[in-house]
Design an enzyme around this catalytic site. Sequence first.
Site, PDB file in Angstrom:
ATOM      1  N   THR A  48      42.048  31.464  44.364  1.00 19.82           N
ATOM      2  CA  THR A  48      40.610  31.457  44.636  1.00 19.82           C
ATOM      3  C   THR A  48      39.832  31.898  43.407  1.00 19.82           C
ATOM      4  O   THR A  48      38.697  31.463  43.189  1.00 19.82           O
ATOM      5  CB  THR A  48      40.291  32.380  45.824  1.00 19.82           C
ATOM      6  OG1 THR A  48      41.019  31.918  46.961  1.00 19.82           O
ATOM      7  CG2 THR A  48      38.809  32.404  46.142  1.00 19.82           C
ATOM      8  N   TYR A 136      54.218  35.857  43.875  1.00 20.92           N
ATOM      9  CA  TYR A 136      53.133  35.033  44.405  1.00 20.92           C
ATOM     10  C   TYR A 136      53.708  33.672  44.781  1.00 20.92           C
ATOM     11  O   TYR A 136      53.865  32.801  43.930  1.00 20.92           O
ATOM     12  CB  TYR A 136      52.057  34.917  43.337  1.00 20.92           C
ATOM     13  CG  TYR A 136      50.727  34.346  43.751  1.00 20.92           C
ATOM     14  CD1 TYR A 136      50.483  33.861  45.027  1.00 20.92           C
ATOM     15  CD2 TYR A 136      49.686  34.287  42.827  1.00 20.92           C
ATOM     16  CE1 TYR A 136      49.263  33.350  45.380  1.00 20.92           C
ATOM     17  CE2 TYR A 136      48.446  33.775  43.164  1.00 20.92           C
ATOM     18  CZ  TYR A 136      48.243  33.297  44.440  1.00 20.92           C
ATOM     19  OH  TYR A 136      47.012  32.784  44.769  1.00 20.92           O
ATOM     20  N   LYS A 164      53.730  38.059  48.123  1.00 16.48           N
ATOM     21  CA  LYS A 164      52.598  37.382  48.766  1.00 16.48           C
ATOM     22  C   LYS A 164      53.093  36.014  49.197  1.00 16.48           C
ATOM     23  O   LYS A 164      53.337  35.143  48.372  1.00 16.48           O
ATOM     24  CB  LYS A 164      51.432  37.278  47.788  1.00 16.48           C
ATOM     25  CG  LYS A 164      50.227  36.498  48.284  1.00 16.48           C
ATOM     26  CD  LYS A 164      49.186  36.416  47.167  1.00 16.48           C
ATOM     27  CE  LYS A 164      47.917  35.706  47.606  1.00 16.48           C
ATOM     28  NZ  LYS A 164      48.147  34.267  47.833  1.00 16.48           N
TER      29      LYS A 164
END
Length: 298
Positions: A48, A136, A164
């Site tokens: 994002t 990630y 994550k």
Amino acid sequence: MPDAISGLSAFPITPSDADGHVDAAGLNRLLQRLIDARVDSIGLLGSTGTYAYLSRDERRRTVEIAAGTVAGRVPILVGIGALRTDEAIKLARDARAAGADAGLLAPVSYTPPTEEEVFRHFEAVAGEGGLPLVIYDNPATTHVRLSPALLGRIACLPGVVAAKCPAPEPSAVEAGYAALRAAVPPTVAVGFSGDWNATEALIAGGTAWFSVAGGLFPKTCLAIVRAVEVGDAARARALNAELAPLWDLFKAHSSLRVVYALADHLGLCRAEPPRPILPLAPEIRAEVVATVQRLNLT
């Protein structure tokens, strides 16, 4: 850096101009909103935060701006993903020097890497980057999916503190979380992204919600996290159900485009997504704004 990453990790956009220069004032307004809400951590330069679209200098500058604003009040997790291992190591060192608390490392790909190549990439950055690492796993953008076995192998590396992971669909969340938890050492937190499925993943046992919506509406998202933390799954589910119209917009138009439009609408910054990504068409933007006004998000 806290012993474990938990709760709401809020992921804001990184406002910048058409030449990729970060808007310090706009970024500060976004960050102050998160600090005031008392989020548990800030995910800077995540997907994002359009890390892949910014130069190394601007990525470093973004961390410096954020570290000055946050001033140690909230842990900062910083995206350090890059195609090349040596570049990811440099980005990790930059982030550490600029004030980051941990690095978010995604196995960015063009030529698809093998599992051994992915492991060696993480091993090198963990060993030479100087930052605690959050694994990630974001196959939607990297086109690399980490199996539980590979994720568990990486999680055993010194310096890895959390993972994550994309939240499974509700029907698969218990089995998906159990497989991850069985593979990952108990000292490494397992958290989830994918806002529309995150509530069920938290209820199943996930430690953290790495949230796009939390980057703009931290109080709304914190209410869900805090309900789960006190064992009130019914309230968490009810609050999540209220957000279904927002999740539908995220799925239809991408969360990135939606939050850019909303950050502009809220007057937090005047930025468009980096090209070639285009802002939402006016009629879709109007739908997004109307939906959020009805939901009364904070």
